[in-house]
Design a protein around this motif. Structure first.
Motif, PDB file in Angstrom:
ATOM      1  N   TYR A   7     -29.824 -10.911 -31.221  1.00 56.99           N
ATOM      2  CA  TYR A   7     -29.109 -10.709 -29.966  1.00 56.99           C
ATOM      3  C   TYR A   7     -30.103 -10.735 -28.812  1.00 56.99           C
ATOM      4  O   TYR A   7     -31.219 -10.227 -28.950  1.00 56.99           O
ATOM      5  N   GLN A  11     -28.225  -8.026 -24.186  1.00 59.59           N
ATOM      6  CA  GLN A  11     -26.982  -7.776 -24.910  1.00 59.59           C
ATOM      7  C   GLN A  11     -27.119  -6.521 -25.757  1.00 59.59           C
ATOM      8  O   GLN A  11     -26.194  -5.704 -25.842  1.00 59.59           O
ATOM      9  N   GLN A  14     -26.832  -3.603 -23.441  1.00 60.81           N
ATOM     10  CA  GLN A  14     -25.453  -3.363 -23.043  1.00 60.81           C
ATOM     11  C   GLN A  14     -24.678  -2.656 -24.149  1.00 60.81           C
ATOM     12  O   GLN A  14     -23.885  -1.737 -23.889  1.00 60.81           O
TER      13      GLN A  14
END
Length: 249
Positions: A7, A11, A14
């Motif tokens: 990832y 990301q 988040q």
């Protein structure tokens, strides 16, 4: 052979933030319709400064709103709870409830410091334990909750976290300097007090504020503090001394 999923760094971040605030909501038993408001309430300006390419917004506007919502809800509770209290006594008690040290205690009891999004500099200098920051986060959370859920839900939260402490006598009638100055001016019918922030300087993790207090447009005193509230309190303290000396002349 099994393939690993990779990832992007942002990301992963988040997902971590989302999980963090889901945990907070579950712990508090409050589910936000707009989770962006919740995240914003815990986003310090130092974090925004380090993530300029991302759509982050700090909590200062929510803090402004939350301060007003707290004053209103606490005032309503005190008004109904103590019908025999005078306006001056209610003002003193409210000041004790919504002052910075009290807000820090509320924030610590809810472990808000664990959820604040901080820049690296603020983190390294102990921002999670800084009183002004914690008080601001509590106010910002109240502001976010009000926008998302309304006044009734805010009052319900305060009925669980703040109002019982008032009932238990945890607050005294001790006045802060702003309240003392207000009473001094009202007693002598001298006019209107106004506070202004003259300057903000320094990095986010070591901010300094300069405030002044005016009476009918004329400066009575200035103060310097690590938060707006502290600067205003110190300006009020100087103003009290100035007015007292003036009376003695």
């Amino acid at each position: 052979m099994a393939r690993h999923r990779y990832y992007p760094k942002n990301q992963k971040l988040q997902e971590k933030i989302k999980k963090q605030f889901q945990e907070l909501q579950e712990k508090m038993g409050i589910l936000f319709d707009n989770e962006k408001l919740l995240t914003q309430a815990f986003t310090h300006s130092s974090y925004v400064n380090e993530h300029r390419k991302k759509p982050y917004e700090d909590n200062e506007r929510l803090e402004f709103l939350g301060d007003a919502v707290l004053e209103l809800t606490v005032s309503k509770f005190l008004f109904n709870k103590y019908p025999a209290m005078s306006e001056g006594e209610l003002t003193k008690l409210r000041a004790a409830v919504v002052c910075e040290p009290s807000l820090v205690k509320f924030a610590n009891e809810l472990e808000f410091g664990n959820y604040v999004l901080l820049g690296k500099g603020e983190e390294m200098t102990g921002g999670r334990q800084r009183p002004a920051l914690l008080a601001d986060v509590f106010e910002a959370f109240i502001g976010a909750l009000y926008l998302d859920q309304g006044l009734e839900v805010v009052e319900k939260l305060l009925a669980q976290t703040v109002f019982p402490k008032i009932d238990d006598g945890n607050f005294t009638y001790a006045m802060d300097f702003k309240s003392q100055l207000q009473e001094l001016v009202q007693r002598d019918s001298q006019g209107l007090l106004q506070y202004q922030i003259l300057q903000e300087k320094g990095p986010a993790h070591n901010r300094e504020f300069i405030s002044r207090v005016l009476l009918n447009g004329s400066e009575l005193g200035t103060g310097i503090g690590r938060s707006k509230k502290e600067a205003e309190q110190k300006a009020a303290q100087v103003a009290i001394t100035a007015l007292t000396l003036l009376k003695e002349q």
